[in-house]
Design a protein around this motif. Structure first.
Motif, PDB file in Angstrom:
ATOM      1  N   MET A 161       0.842  -1.181   0.000  1.00 48.82           N
ATOM      2  CA  MET A 161       0.000   0.000   0.000  1.00 48.82           C
ATOM      3  C   MET A 161       0.881   1.236   0.000  1.00 48.82           C
ATOM      4  N   SER A 162       0.647   2.167  -0.900  1.00 49.35           N
ATOM      5  CA  SER A 162       1.560   3.286  -1.069  1.00 49.35           C
ATOM      6  C   SER A 162       1.209   4.484  -0.211  1.00 49.35           C
ATOM      7  N   SER A 163      -0.013   4.548   0.351  1.00 50.74           N
ATOM      8  CA  SER A 163      -0.433   5.741   1.070  1.00 50.74           C
ATOM      9  C   SER A 163      -1.568   5.393   2.003  1.00 50.74           C
ATOM     10  N   ASN A 164      -1.732   6.204   3.071  1.00 51.04           N
ATOM     11  CA  ASN A 164      -2.863   6.030   3.958  1.00 51.04           C
ATOM     12  C   ASN A 164      -4.056   6.868   3.519  1.00 51.04           C
ATOM     13  N   ASP A 165      -3.911   7.613   2.419  1.00 43.21           N
ATOM     14  CA  ASP A 165      -5.022   8.434   1.939  1.00 43.21           C
ATOM     15  C   ASP A 165      -6.171   7.532   1.495  1.00 43.21           C
ATOM     16  N   THR A 166      -7.375   7.867   1.934  1.00 44.76           N
ATOM     17  CA  THR A 166      -8.561   7.114   1.544  1.00 44.76           C
ATOM     18  C   THR A 166      -9.041   7.605   0.185  1.00 44.76           C
ATOM     19  N   VAL A 167      -9.189   6.680  -0.765  1.00 41.65           N
ATOM     20  CA  VAL A 167      -9.676   7.064  -2.091  1.00 41.65           C
ATOM     21  C   VAL A 167     -11.130   6.662  -2.309  1.00 41.65           C
ATOM     22  N   VAL A 168     -11.601   5.672  -1.566  1.00 41.05           N
ATOM     23  CA  VAL A 168     -13.002   5.267  -1.627  1.00 41.05           C
ATOM     24  C   VAL A 168     -13.513   5.108  -0.201  1.00 41.05           C
ATOM     25  N   SER A 169     -14.645   5.721   0.082  1.00 37.87           N
ATOM     26  CA  SER A 169     -15.280   5.569   1.394  1.00 37.87           C
ATOM     27  C   SER A 169     -16.762   5.295   1.183  1.00 37.87           C
ATOM     28  N   VAL A 170     -17.245   4.226   1.779  1.00 40.91           N
ATOM     29  CA  VAL A 170     -18.651   3.826   1.666  1.00 40.91           C
ATOM     30  C   VAL A 170     -19.242   3.813   3.067  1.00 40.91           C
ATOM     31  N   ASN A 171     -20.336   4.555   3.254  1.00 37.59           N
ATOM     32  CA  ASN A 171     -20.909   4.715   4.585  1.00 37.59           C
ATOM     33  C   ASN A 171     -22.395   4.374   4.582  1.00 37.59           C
ATOM     34  N   ASN A 172     -22.737   3.276   5.263  1.00 38.48           N
ATOM     35  CA  ASN A 172     -24.135   2.852   5.451  1.00 38.48           C
ATOM     36  C   ASN A 172     -24.902   2.855   4.131  1.00 38.48           C
ATOM     37  N   MET A 173     -24.284   2.287   3.123  1.00 34.40           N
ATOM     38  CA  MET A 173     -24.837   2.333   1.770  1.00 34.40           C
ATOM     39  C   MET A 173     -25.751   1.134   1.503  1.00 34.40           C
ATOM     40  N   SER A 174     -26.921   1.421   0.948  1.00 38.52           N
ATOM     41  CA  SER A 174     -27.853   0.386   0.508  1.00 38.52           C
ATOM     42  C   SER A 174     -28.324   0.714  -0.895  1.00 38.52           C
ATOM     43  N   GLN A 175     -28.765  -0.317  -1.614  1.00 39.85           N
ATOM     44  CA  GLN A 175     -29.249  -0.121  -2.978  1.00 39.85           C
ATOM     45  C   GLN A 175     -30.487  -0.964  -3.216  1.00 39.85           C
ATOM     46  N   ARG A 176     -31.563  -0.291  -3.647  1.00 41.60           N
ATOM     47  CA  ARG A 176     -32.800  -0.969  -4.025  1.00 41.60           C
ATOM     48  C   ARG A 176     -33.151  -0.605  -5.460  1.00 41.60           C
ATOM     49  N   VAL A 177     -33.781  -1.519  -6.146  1.00 45.38           N
ATOM     50  CA  VAL A 177     -34.314  -1.226  -7.478  1.00 45.38           C
ATOM     51  C   VAL A 177     -35.776  -1.652  -7.514  1.00 45.38           C
ATOM     52  N   GLN A 178     -36.547  -0.983  -8.369  1.00 40.13           N
ATOM     53  CA  GLN A 178     -37.950  -1.333  -8.529  1.00 40.13           C
ATOM     54  C   GLN A 178     -38.098  -2.424  -9.590  1.00 40.13           C
ATOM     55  N   THR A 179     -38.866  -3.434  -9.290  1.00 40.74           N
ATOM     56  CA  THR A 179     -39.171  -4.495 -10.245  1.00 40.74           C
ATOM     57  C   THR A 179     -40.693  -4.589 -10.378  1.00 40.74           C
ATOM     58  N   LEU A 180     -41.146  -5.411 -11.300  1.00 35.34           N
ATOM     59  CA  LEU A 180     -42.583  -5.611 -11.471  1.00 35.34           C
ATOM     60  C   LEU A 180     -43.217  -6.197 -10.216  1.00 35.34           C
ATOM     61  N   GLU A 181     -42.414  -6.929  -9.432  1.00 34.96           N
ATOM     62  CA  GLU A 181     -42.920  -7.532  -8.199  1.00 34.96           C
ATOM     63  C   GLU A 181     -42.762  -6.610  -7.002  1.00 34.96           C
ATOM     64  N   ALA A 240      -5.351   4.551  -0.867  1.00 36.49           N
ATOM     65  CA  ALA A 240      -4.592   4.716  -2.103  1.00 36.49           C
ATOM     66  C   ALA A 240      -3.530   3.626  -2.217  1.00 36.49           C
ATOM     67  N   GLY A 241      -3.459   3.005  -3.394  1.00 32.38           N
ATOM     68  CA  GLY A 241      -2.467   1.980  -3.642  1.00 32.38           C
ATOM     69  C   GLY A 241      -2.856   0.595  -3.178  1.00 32.38           C
ATOM     70  N   GLU A 242      -4.012   0.467  -2.545  1.00 28.27           N
ATOM     71  CA  GLU A 242      -4.450  -0.830  -2.044  1.00 28.27           C
ATOM     72  C   GLU A 242      -5.041  -1.662  -3.180  1.00 28.27           C
ATOM     73  N   ASN A 298      -0.318  -1.626 -10.152  1.00 29.01           N
ATOM     74  CA  ASN A 298      -0.543  -1.325  -8.734  1.00 29.01           C
ATOM     75  C   ASN A 298       0.769  -0.962  -8.034  1.00 29.01           C
ATOM     76  N   GLU A 299       1.817  -1.750  -8.287  1.00 28.32           N
ATOM     77  CA  GLU A 299       3.080  -1.556  -7.570  1.00 28.32           C
ATOM     78  C   GLU A 299       3.901  -0.401  -8.139  1.00 28.32           C
ATOM     79  N   GLN A 300       3.965  -0.282  -9.453  1.00 27.72           N
ATOM     80  CA  GLN A 300       4.840   0.719 -10.075  1.00 27.72           C
ATOM     81  C   GLN A 300       4.232   2.119 -10.053  1.00 27.72           C
ATOM     82  N   GLN A 301       2.913   2.224 -10.212  1.00 30.31           N
ATOM     83  CA  GLN A 301       2.289   3.533 -10.306  1.00 30.31           C
ATOM     84  C   GLN A 301       1.389   3.860  -9.119  1.00 30.31           C
ATOM     85  N   GLY A 302       1.296   2.938  -8.157  1.00 30.67           N
ATOM     86  CA  GLY A 302       0.461   3.182  -6.997  1.00 30.67           C
ATOM     87  C   GLY A 302      -1.019   3.179  -7.315  1.00 30.67           C
TER      88      GLY A 302
END
Length: 229
Positions: free
Chosen positions: A1-21, A36-38, A192-196
């Motif tokens: 891992m090249s950095s401790n900077d967070t590049v993606v953060s997901v918080n209490n995320m849910s996903q629903r879609v509407q269907t015919l049912e 970053a770099g993970e 991943n390794e060469q360019q982070g």
């Protein structure tokens, strides 16, 4: 891992879609972050919500509850054009179904995002990446003249070519033979390794998952505690 900077953060995320049912819950109350770099493998049975999660992380769609933050930008606060701009600047994406333009050659498909981004020497860069994935003899072939595995390699070259800060890939070795798949895995982790470059991969390939720093396991739309498979 090249950095401790967070590049993606997901918080209490849910996903629903509407269907015919009626409403269908695909993802439920998911929270995690990626540095970053993970390198992270998203694993789980078919239908567990892996590809949906990957699309939400990349801003291809927005979640119905909670939030996704990509490179400091809360994706729900951006319109479709703003999300597309963020992807063009920061993200590479390898789709399971390739998403190549049928009227363009392999070389032109790889050149397109480079030209959109205003990157100089687009043709030379595209040639380099197609050679890296073993397609130097297929530069002028259109997708219909290529096998499924060759189309997958064009899609991977296209994703690599812009040197993205984060690469999302949906089953990147799913349509490849073992030898080509091993070469693509090596390419992914070389980037991943060469360019982070941060890697986030949906995969059923255990060899690929084991190469990652960690894995996120989805079971029926819920994230399992890390260390619990």
């Amino acid at each position: 891992m090249s950095s401790n900077d967070t590049v993606v953060s997901v918080n209490n995320m849910s996903q629903r879609v509407q269907t015919l049912e009626g409403p269908l819950q695909i993802l439920r109350d998911i929270s995690f972050s990626i540095a970053a770099g993970e390198s992270v493998a998203i694993v789980g049975a078919s239908g567990s919500g892996k590809s949906t999660l990957l699309g939400l992380l990349a801003g291809l769609d927005t979640c119905t509850e909670g939030e996704v933050v990509l490179h400091g930008k809360r994706l729900q606060d951006l319109d479709e054009d703003q999300r597309a701009k963020l992807r063009a600047e920061k993200v590479g994406f390898v789709f399971q179904s390739f998403h190549l333009l049928p009227s363009l050659t392999a070389l032109e498909n790889v050149m397109m995002p480079l030209e959109i981004a205003g990157i100089e020497n687009a043709e030379k860069t595209a040639e380099k990446w197609l050679k890296q994935v073993g397609l130097e003899e297929r530069l002028t072939h259109t997708p219909r003249q290529l096998s499924g595995g060759e189309q997958q390699r064009v899609a991977i070259a296209r994703a690599f070519a812009t040197s993205p800060a984060i690469l999302f890939a949906d089953e990147p070795t799913g349509n490849l033979d073992r030898n080509t798949g091993a070469k693509i895995i090596d390419l992914l982790f070389s980037l991943n390794e060469q360019q982070g470059t941060t890697l986030v991969l949906v995969t059923h390939d255990e060899v690929l998952a084991q190469r990652c720093d960690r894995r996120l396991t989805l079971v029926e739309g819920k994230l399992q505690p890390e260390g619990q498979q």
